[in-house]
Design a protein around this motif. Sequence first.
Motif, PDB file in Angstrom:
ATOM      1  N   LEU A 555     -19.628   5.244   4.672  1.00 48.61           N
ATOM      2  CA  LEU A 555     -20.407   4.940   3.473  1.00 48.61           C
ATOM      3  C   LEU A 555     -20.901   3.505   3.591  1.00 48.61           C
ATOM      4  N   THR A 556     -22.230   3.334   3.615  1.00 51.35           N
ATOM      5  CA  THR A 556     -22.830   1.997   3.682  1.00 51.35           C
ATOM      6  C   THR A 556     -23.354   1.641   2.296  1.00 51.35           C
ATOM      7  N   VAL A 557     -22.980   0.445   1.813  1.00 53.99           N
ATOM      8  CA  VAL A 557     -23.352   0.002   0.474  1.00 53.99           C
ATOM      9  C   VAL A 557     -24.307  -1.180   0.592  1.00 53.99           C
ATOM     10  N   GLU A 558     -25.502  -1.037  -0.008  1.00 43.13           N
ATOM     11  CA  GLU A 558     -26.512  -2.101  -0.059  1.00 43.13           C
ATOM     12  C   GLU A 558     -26.853  -2.661   1.333  1.00 43.13           C
ATOM     13  N   ASP A 559     -26.717  -1.817   2.361  1.00 38.82           N
ATOM     14  CA  ASP A 559     -26.984  -2.257   3.743  1.00 38.82           C
ATOM     15  C   ASP A 559     -26.158  -3.471   4.141  1.00 38.82           C
ATOM     16  N   GLN A 560     -25.066  -3.730   3.398  1.00 35.55           N
ATOM     17  CA  GLN A 560     -24.283  -4.941   3.676  1.00 35.55           C
ATOM     18  C   GLN A 560     -22.930  -4.635   4.311  1.00 35.55           C
ATOM     19  N   HIS A 561     -22.346  -3.532   3.895  1.00 36.50           N
ATOM     20  CA  HIS A 561     -21.030  -3.222   4.470  1.00 36.50           C
ATOM     21  C   HIS A 561     -20.882  -1.718   4.627  1.00 36.50           C
ATOM     22  N   THR A 562     -20.345  -1.332   5.777  1.00 35.24           N
ATOM     23  CA  THR A 562     -20.091   0.084   6.053  1.00 35.24           C
ATOM     24  C   THR A 562     -18.591   0.330   6.062  1.00 35.24           C
ATOM     25  N   PHE A 563     -18.171   1.290   5.243  1.00 34.87           N
ATOM     26  CA  PHE A 563     -16.750   1.651   5.152  1.00 34.87           C
ATOM     27  C   PHE A 563     -16.480   2.866   6.046  1.00 34.87           C
ATOM     28  N   HIS A 564     -15.438   2.745   6.859  1.00 38.79           N
ATOM     29  CA  HIS A 564     -15.003   3.840   7.741  1.00 38.79           C
ATOM     30  C   HIS A 564     -13.630   4.320   7.290  1.00 38.79           C
ATOM     31  N   ILE A 565     -13.332   5.559   7.596  1.00 39.33           N
ATOM     32  CA  ILE A 565     -11.997   6.086   7.324  1.00 39.33           C
ATOM     33  C   ILE A 565     -10.975   5.270   8.135  1.00 39.33           C
ATOM     34  N   PHE A 566      -9.861   4.936   7.505  1.00 37.23           N
ATOM     35  CA  PHE A 566      -8.745   4.156   8.068  1.00 37.23           C
ATOM     36  C   PHE A 566      -9.015   2.658   8.151  1.00 37.23           C
ATOM     37  N   ASP A 567     -10.158   2.183   7.633  1.00 37.69           N
ATOM     38  CA  ASP A 567     -10.374   0.733   7.580  1.00 37.69           C
ATOM     39  C   ASP A 567      -9.292   0.079   6.734  1.00 37.69           C
ATOM     40  N   ARG A 568      -8.903  -1.131   7.118  1.00 38.00           N
ATOM     41  CA  ARG A 568      -7.928  -1.908   6.355  1.00 38.00           C
ATOM     42  C   ARG A 568      -8.676  -2.682   5.268  1.00 38.00           C
ATOM     43  N   VAL A 569      -8.187  -2.621   4.034  1.00 45.88           N
ATOM     44  CA  VAL A 569      -8.833  -3.318   2.915  1.00 45.88           C
ATOM     45  C   VAL A 569      -7.766  -4.010   2.064  1.00 45.88           C
ATOM     46  N   LYS A 570      -8.226  -4.907   1.190  1.00 38.22           N
ATOM     47  CA  LYS A 570      -7.333  -5.513   0.195  1.00 38.22           C
ATOM     48  C   LYS A 570      -7.867  -5.171  -1.190  1.00 38.22           C
ATOM     49  N   VAL A 571      -6.938  -4.852  -2.092  1.00 37.08           N
ATOM     50  CA  VAL A 571      -7.338  -4.459  -3.437  1.00 37.08           C
ATOM     51  C   VAL A 571      -6.460  -5.158  -4.462  1.00 37.08           C
ATOM     52  N   THR A 572      -6.963  -5.203  -5.696  1.00 38.10           N
ATOM     53  CA  THR A 572      -6.119  -5.602  -6.824  1.00 38.10           C
ATOM     54  C   THR A 572      -5.629  -4.330  -7.512  1.00 38.10           C
ATOM     55  N   ILE A 573      -4.390  -4.364  -7.981  1.00 37.53           N
ATOM     56  CA  ILE A 573      -3.812  -3.227  -8.700  1.00 37.53           C
ATOM     57  C   ILE A 573      -3.365  -3.726 -10.065  1.00 37.53           C
ATOM     58  N   SER A 574      -3.763  -3.025 -11.117  1.00 37.31           N
ATOM     59  CA  SER A 574      -3.358  -3.416 -12.472  1.00 37.31           C
ATOM     60  C   SER A 574      -3.249  -2.179 -13.338  1.00 37.31           C
ATOM     61  N   LEU A 575      -2.533  -2.318 -14.449  1.00 34.65           N
ATOM     62  CA  LEU A 575      -2.371  -1.212 -15.391  1.00 34.65           C
ATOM     63  C   LEU A 575      -3.375  -1.345 -16.515  1.00 34.65           C
ATOM     64  N   ASP A 576      -4.152  -0.300 -16.738  1.00 35.21           N
ATOM     65  CA  ASP A 576      -5.079  -0.234 -17.874  1.00 35.21           C
ATOM     66  C   ASP A 576      -4.409   0.582 -18.970  1.00 35.21           C
ATOM     67  N   ALA A 577      -3.935  -0.117 -20.017  1.00 33.21           N
ATOM     68  CA  ALA A 577      -3.220   0.548 -21.114  1.00 33.21           C
ATOM     69  C   ALA A 577      -4.080   0.673 -22.352  1.00 33.21           C
ATOM     70  N   SER A 578      -5.405   0.607 -22.185  1.00 34.66           N
ATOM     71  CA  SER A 578      -6.297   0.648 -23.354  1.00 34.66           C
ATOM     72  C   SER A 578      -6.237   2.002 -24.063  1.00 34.66           C
TER      73      SER A 578
END
Length: 620
Positions: A555-578
């Motif tokens: 999946l290529t987004v805005e011609d800027q970055h292409t995501f491949h299966i098994f790519d290593r990424v960093k994410v934020t994780i938080s609880l949405d209690a709304s």
Amino acid sequence: MPTGRVVGIIKRNWRPFCGMLNQSQIKEATRHLFTPADRRIPRIRIETRQASTLVGQRIIVAIDGWPRNSRYPNGHFVRNLGGAGDKDTETEVLLLEHDVPHQPFSQAVLSFLPKMPWGITEEDLKVRADLRHLCVCSVDPPGCTDIDDALHCRELENGNLEVGVHIADVSHFIRPGNALDQEAASRGTTVYLCGKRIDMVPELLSSNLCSLRSNVERLAFSCIWEMNHKAEILNTRFTKSIINSKASLTYAEAQMRIDDASMNDDITKSLRGLNTLAKILKGQRIAKGALTLSSPEVRFHMDSETHDPIDLQTKELKDTNSMVEEFMLLANISVAQKIYEEFSECALLRKHPAPPPSNYDILIKAAKSRELEIRIDSAKALADSLNEAVLEDFPYFNTLLRILATRCMMQAVYFCSGMDSDFHHYGLASPIYTHFTSPIRRYSDIIVHRLLAVAINADSTYPDLMDKHKQSSLCNNLNYRHKMAQYAQRASVAFHTQLFFKNKGILNEEGFILFVRKNAIIILIPKFGLEGTVFFENNDKPGPRLNFDSEGPTLTVEDQHTFHIFDRVKVTISLDASNIQHQKIRMALVEPVAPFFQIPGVSVALPEPEPEAKKLKLDR
């Protein structure tokens, strides 16, 4: 696309629904809308004068009817379960929503329990093999009280080895057709939630009289093999028995004994013999094409006072886990062969169908993206190609691939031998299989015990067991109960994962892309056993330019970055209690940093185990 429309309803599947009340904004109104916990169910209109006291509570509502000109069905308030977010309330909700029978056992059921004090009788000694002299021991998870299997290994005078699997003789205490038997058949399985267990049979049996605890005499059903040192079976015998377990060990304690060269007592020698044979048996199974799949299993550490989860860690599997598993698998296969030989039309067996080739598309593409080949023409070809799919610079790659392979599999099911022709268990590469080793927590095993008892002339014939149509109907219920128990267990893990993140704020964690979709990536966080989705579009605004290649998949987004299966990424994780009824764990991308628009997706707790359950790998 083929299309159709509903022209009639043959049978309504209405049941009571758990959820929360949305109080009408109109003052003095008595008509309000109820939002079910299950998002697939529409909101229900109810009339109540208790609305002010029910706001913020989990309640049960039943549907009465659905007028054809109304947007919502009509229903009525049944009862209040308690405050939303309360642990006991939410546990009750997930049990009700997954149709798990969990009410206390009735007096009618309890009346069929043996009178205490209970002990081995002279009659038992006459009709059973006395194996109390054998060095039998059990190996289980920490804190396990429903111990339904124990093992022994000793050298015979002829130089061969005698190996025994001893299973709690639950069928001795549960006679066919009485209230206790009917309740166990209805429940079908013990359900293991985080910090809570819903027993299939009353605690007197599950944690006491049937539990093969150490240093007490217990009734067992034993499967005993004579093997040579190559783990080849020379003969097999089954017998009702009396045992006295010499030790109740955890996996870690058993492993420590095996590894400690200074320990040479009978228990340790038995464990070492079992461990050596188990490794040979596992090698033989894998050579035949048995699959070794994977899932990121996690265990919660609970606060001793509040029982809230305070820590999460990935489960560590030791050699002793595999040791126990190998002999349970062998016992199940040996028993399956025996009951099918005796009762070809009414044996209760378990099969695992081979997946259709299309199921493997994502797995094949994932391997191909790293220039590796997955072969699927047989279970052995799949197993071998998974073993070969290793990247030196990416040690976690093989585990990710096996997690994907797990998703390709079909569900294993119980069936009656006289109603089916395909017996094969694909995952275990076994032509025949059943469940014999866990009768405390599975009703299927009780039926198998009864069949085996008749086969070896240890008990009389049970009429219902010889009716393949009744047996098939029973299998349908067992499959349903097993499936709903799994769903309830996953829901419990998801809820406790939310509790864990409740006071954690925003965490940064590393993960891997598990799937690539047309407008999203699905990320696995191994540390927490979490899977979450990050979307790259917005329904309210023009979204980013997306280019999805299904062959990659990428999946290529805005011609800027292409995501491949098994790519290593960093994410934020938080609880949405709304939304108090549908709290969510949100995941948002941090690295790679990109100026494109993203919507944090909902995360789900991934583990599929029974959190405090027995050894469940490989469908054993």
